[in-house]
Design a protein around this motif. Sequence first.
Motif, PDB file in Angstrom:
ATOM      1  N   MET A   1       0.975  -1.212  -0.043  1.00 51.18           N
ATOM      2  CA  MET A   1       0.039   0.046   0.098  1.00 51.18           C
ATOM      3  C   MET A   1       1.012   1.264  -0.033  1.00 51.18           C
ATOM      4  SD  MET A   1      -2.958  -0.931   2.603  1.00 51.18           S
ATOM      5  CE  MET A   1      -1.862  -0.746   4.186  1.00 51.18           C
ATOM      6  N   SER A   2       0.540   2.249  -0.941  1.00 48.61           N
ATOM      7  CA  SER A   2       1.270   3.531  -0.838  1.00 48.61           C
ATOM      8  C   SER A   2       0.442   4.599  -0.924  1.00 48.61           C
ATOM      9  CB  SER A   2       2.445   3.288  -1.575  1.00 48.61           C
ATOM     10  OG  SER A   2       2.016   3.431  -2.972  1.00 48.61           O
ATOM     11  N   CYS A   3       1.000   5.796  -0.854  1.00 49.57           N
ATOM     12  CA  CYS A   3      -0.078   6.898  -1.051  1.00 49.57           C
ATOM     13  C   CYS A   3       1.067   8.286  -1.134  1.00 49.57           C
ATOM     14  CB  CYS A   3      -0.880   7.074   0.282  1.00 49.57           C
ATOM     15  SG  CYS A   3      -1.982   8.367   0.073  1.00 49.57           S
ATOM     16  N   LYS A   4       0.891   8.979  -2.335  1.00 53.61           N
ATOM     17  CA  LYS A   4       1.603  10.024  -2.421  1.00 53.61           C
ATOM     18  C   LYS A   4       1.224  11.069  -1.501  1.00 53.61           C
ATOM     19  CE  LYS A   4       4.377   9.119  -5.848  1.00 53.61           C
ATOM     20  NZ  LYS A   4       6.179   9.266  -5.739  1.00 53.61           N
ATOM     21  N   SER A   5       1.883  11.961  -1.078  1.00 55.62           N
ATOM     22  CA  SER A   5       1.481  13.035  -0.208  1.00 55.62           C
ATOM     23  C   SER A   5       0.895  14.062  -0.788  1.00 55.62           C
ATOM     24  CB  SER A   5       2.647  13.547   0.752  1.00 55.62           C
ATOM     25  OG  SER A   5       3.561  14.368  -0.702  1.00 55.62           O
ATOM     26  N   LYS A   6       1.045  14.383  -2.277  1.00 58.48           N
ATOM     27  CA  LYS A   6       0.474  15.392  -2.838  1.00 58.48           C
ATOM     28  C   LYS A   6      -1.086  14.899  -3.150  1.00 58.48           C
ATOM     29  CE  LYS A   6       2.848  14.259  -7.005  1.00 58.48           C
ATOM     30  NZ  LYS A   6       3.690  14.678  -8.061  1.00 58.48           N
ATOM     31  N   VAL A   7      -1.437  13.573  -3.374  1.00 59.09           N
ATOM     32  CA  VAL A   7      -2.564  13.023  -3.677  1.00 59.09           C
ATOM     33  C   VAL A   7      -3.578  12.965  -2.471  1.00 59.09           C
ATOM     34  CG1 VAL A   7      -3.737  10.822  -4.304  1.00 59.09           C
ATOM     35  CG2 VAL A   7      -1.379  11.527  -5.674  1.00 59.09           C
ATOM     36  N   ASN A 225      13.205   3.533  -3.834  1.00 56.03           N
ATOM     37  CA  ASN A 225      13.065   4.568  -3.133  1.00 56.03           C
ATOM     38  C   ASN A 225      12.887   4.679  -1.545  1.00 56.03           C
ATOM     39  OD1 ASN A 225      13.243   6.363  -5.524  1.00 56.03           O
ATOM     40  ND2 ASN A 225      11.251   6.078  -5.910  1.00 56.03           N
ATOM     41  N   CYS A 226      13.011   3.420  -1.146  1.00 60.40           N
ATOM     42  CA  CYS A 226      12.839   3.269   0.350  1.00 60.40           C
ATOM     43  C   CYS A 226      13.995   3.792   1.215  1.00 60.40           C
ATOM     44  CB  CYS A 226      12.431   1.941   0.728  1.00 60.40           C
ATOM     45  SG  CYS A 226      11.883   1.753   2.325  1.00 60.40           S
ATOM     46  N   GLY A 405      16.799  15.332   2.702  1.00 59.61           N
ATOM     47  CA  GLY A 405      16.863  16.237   1.575  1.00 59.61           C
ATOM     48  C   GLY A 405      16.625  15.737   0.227  1.00 59.61           C
ATOM     49  N   GLU A 406      16.083  14.313   0.264  1.00 60.17           N
ATOM     50  CA  GLU A 406      15.582  13.702  -0.904  1.00 60.17           C
ATOM     51  C   GLU A 406      14.026  14.138  -1.153  1.00 60.17           C
ATOM     52  OE1 GLU A 406      16.677   9.712  -1.626  1.00 60.17           O
ATOM     53  OE2 GLU A 406      18.381   9.676  -0.130  1.00 60.17           O
ATOM     54  N   THR A 407      13.904  14.422  -2.343  1.00 61.97           N
ATOM     55  CA  THR A 407      12.428  14.561  -2.752  1.00 61.97           C
ATOM     56  C   THR A 407      11.385  13.900  -2.833  1.00 61.97           C
ATOM     57  OG1 THR A 407      12.896  14.957  -5.082  1.00 61.97           O
ATOM     58  CG2 THR A 407      13.331  16.995  -3.609  1.00 61.97           C
ATOM     59  N   ASN A 408      11.600  12.514  -2.996  1.00 61.92           N
ATOM     60  CA  ASN A 408      10.781  11.568  -3.153  1.00 61.92           C
ATOM     61  C   ASN A 408      11.273  10.218  -2.263  1.00 61.92           C
ATOM     62  OD1 ASN A 408       8.853   9.705  -3.824  1.00 61.92           O
ATOM     63  ND2 ASN A 408       9.440   9.388  -5.960  1.00 61.92           N
ATOM     64  N   VAL A 409      10.832  10.248  -1.196  1.00 60.54           N
ATOM     65  CA  VAL A 409      11.165   9.161  -0.165  1.00 60.54           C
ATOM     66  C   VAL A 409      10.077   8.201   0.116  1.00 60.54           C
ATOM     67  CG1 VAL A 409      12.076   8.855   2.110  1.00 60.54           C
ATOM     68  CG2 VAL A 409      12.946  10.682   0.998  1.00 60.54           C
ATOM     69  N   PHE A 442       6.214  12.028  -0.609  1.00 55.65           N
ATOM     70  CA  PHE A 442       6.526  10.639   0.135  1.00 55.65           C
ATOM     71  C   PHE A 442       5.558   9.363  -0.189  1.00 55.65           C
ATOM     72  CE2 PHE A 442       3.634  13.033   2.871  1.00 55.65           C
ATOM     73  CZ  PHE A 442       2.993  11.980   3.453  1.00 55.65           C
ATOM     74  N   ASP A 443       6.009   8.479  -0.162  1.00 56.64           N
ATOM     75  CA  ASP A 443       5.102   7.055  -0.248  1.00 56.64           C
ATOM     76  C   ASP A 443       5.178   6.437   1.070  1.00 56.64           C
ATOM     77  OD1 ASP A 443       4.688   7.325  -2.864  1.00 56.64           O
ATOM     78  OD2 ASP A 443       6.040   6.041  -3.433  1.00 56.64           O
ATOM     79  N   VAL A 444       4.199   5.975   1.539  1.00 52.02           N
ATOM     80  CA  VAL A 444       4.056   4.882   2.894  1.00 52.02           C
ATOM     81  C   VAL A 444       3.689   3.521   2.570  1.00 52.02           C
ATOM     82  CG1 VAL A 444       3.167   4.453   5.020  1.00 52.02           C
ATOM     83  CG2 VAL A 444       3.421   7.084   4.270  1.00 52.02           C
ATOM     84  N   MET A 445       4.680   2.835   2.529  1.00 55.56           N
ATOM     85  CA  MET A 445       4.617   1.324   2.070  1.00 55.56           C
ATOM     86  C   MET A 445       4.530   0.207   3.087  1.00 55.56           C
ATOM     87  SD  MET A 445       7.461  -0.624  -0.455  1.00 55.56           S
ATOM     88  CE  MET A 445       7.356  -2.160  -0.991  1.00 55.56           C
TER      89      MET A 445
END
Length: 468
Positions: A1-7, A225-226, A405-409, A442-445
Amino acid sequence: MSCKSKVCNPPAGADVKWYDPKVSPNIFEAMKETWLDNAKLQTLMTSFRENIERGLKKDTHPTSIVKCFPTYVQDLPDGTEKGKFLALDLGGTNFRVLLVELDVGKCDMKSKIFAIPADIMVGPGVDLFDHIASCLAEFVKEDDVVDQILPLGFTFSFPLMQKGLCVGILERWTKGFNCDGVIGEDVVKLLNEAIQRRDDVKIDVCAVLNDTTGTLMSCAWKNKNCRIGLIVGTGNNACYVETQQNAEMFDEPDMGSGKVIINLEMGAFGDDGALDCIRTDIDKSLDEDSVNAGRQLHEKMISGMYLGELVRLYMVKFTKDGLMFEGKLSDALQERDKFTCTYLSEIEADQPGKYIRQREILNEMGLSYASEQDCINIRYICECISRRSAHLIAAAMVTLINKMGETNVTIGVDGSVYKYHPHFRRLMIQKMTELIKPGFTFDVMLSEDGSGRGAALVAAVAAKKKPA
């Protein structure tokens, strides 16, 4: 399961009225002490970042609260790992032994759960490791791999000062353990000695790690990206990928990646007073009655071992104040740890205005005489405690993302609170979205068995580096 913060960013005004307006006014006002607005969270984030910096530096590490132990895991899996590996997962009242077979993106696992008797949890350390070795021998014999010398990844989910990938010195016990003769000792050495005393199995313990590292490795195997591993279960901790030059306690040569996974031991955040601005009298009461008073204060506001007890203490307080249950305390309500985190999750899983499971729980607690108003109030207390937990986790995760400082974690997460609480994931993501810097996502997995597969992957990565 994942979810983009901007979504997942909630629309303006969403989630403002998250509580039942029928909550008793006195209880509503009293529970406001658990609410954390963004200003408070930003203050905590600044303090947490400062704690991390102190833990990373040699001159401040000895007195730092957030220890930031280097794990000596320098490389993440790349998906090409192959072979059979053992994993041993010790982190609570039960532990697991696993046989893991990896083959280019595929993973087959067999496992068995073993109990740790209560007397062993607080007895001599030699008895604990003899028990583990006995169960390990039983497992490899049952799975017919006793004649193979397999690499083993040892997940040991207690605070360790690592001196190498397979050297871990126990700093202190948590989670109700208190075995003599282990603090200050190398747990891998103690396990190897217990295996040697048996002299009936041969096992190569090639890595020791905690469950956060295993979670990160398990998720990184599937998601490149984890960079963060998070546990929100019985306990709470996190790890993240740091640049080796920032990790001054790391004393091995760079083997190519220039990175190293850092075990934060973030459950201790606040042990120096950093959380005093948000701790309540109930938090202090819980801490004073715990086996490790004054320690793990962050964890005691977050993890499943304590959330239910916090709710119980508030229920007792409000009952004594004449605000609930007509002032009548049941015997069960006065029993420490009787109200579990599972109860909290199940009460919040009830449909709003429906108290089907809650009524069953109240009956189990000897509170069959509870009114509908009591049910409304109890749900609200549970919501306040779980929201605070989720918001504290959100603040910590955003702090790590900002630091890297990574823009997609991607954050790999495991633990019973995260997995089984009906709203924890949503609350955590919503608050992270509010706190994170513009332009960062960010994603949460959800981790797939980080303590098992992740431990095997650490062993597999280590085995690849060994000379043939």
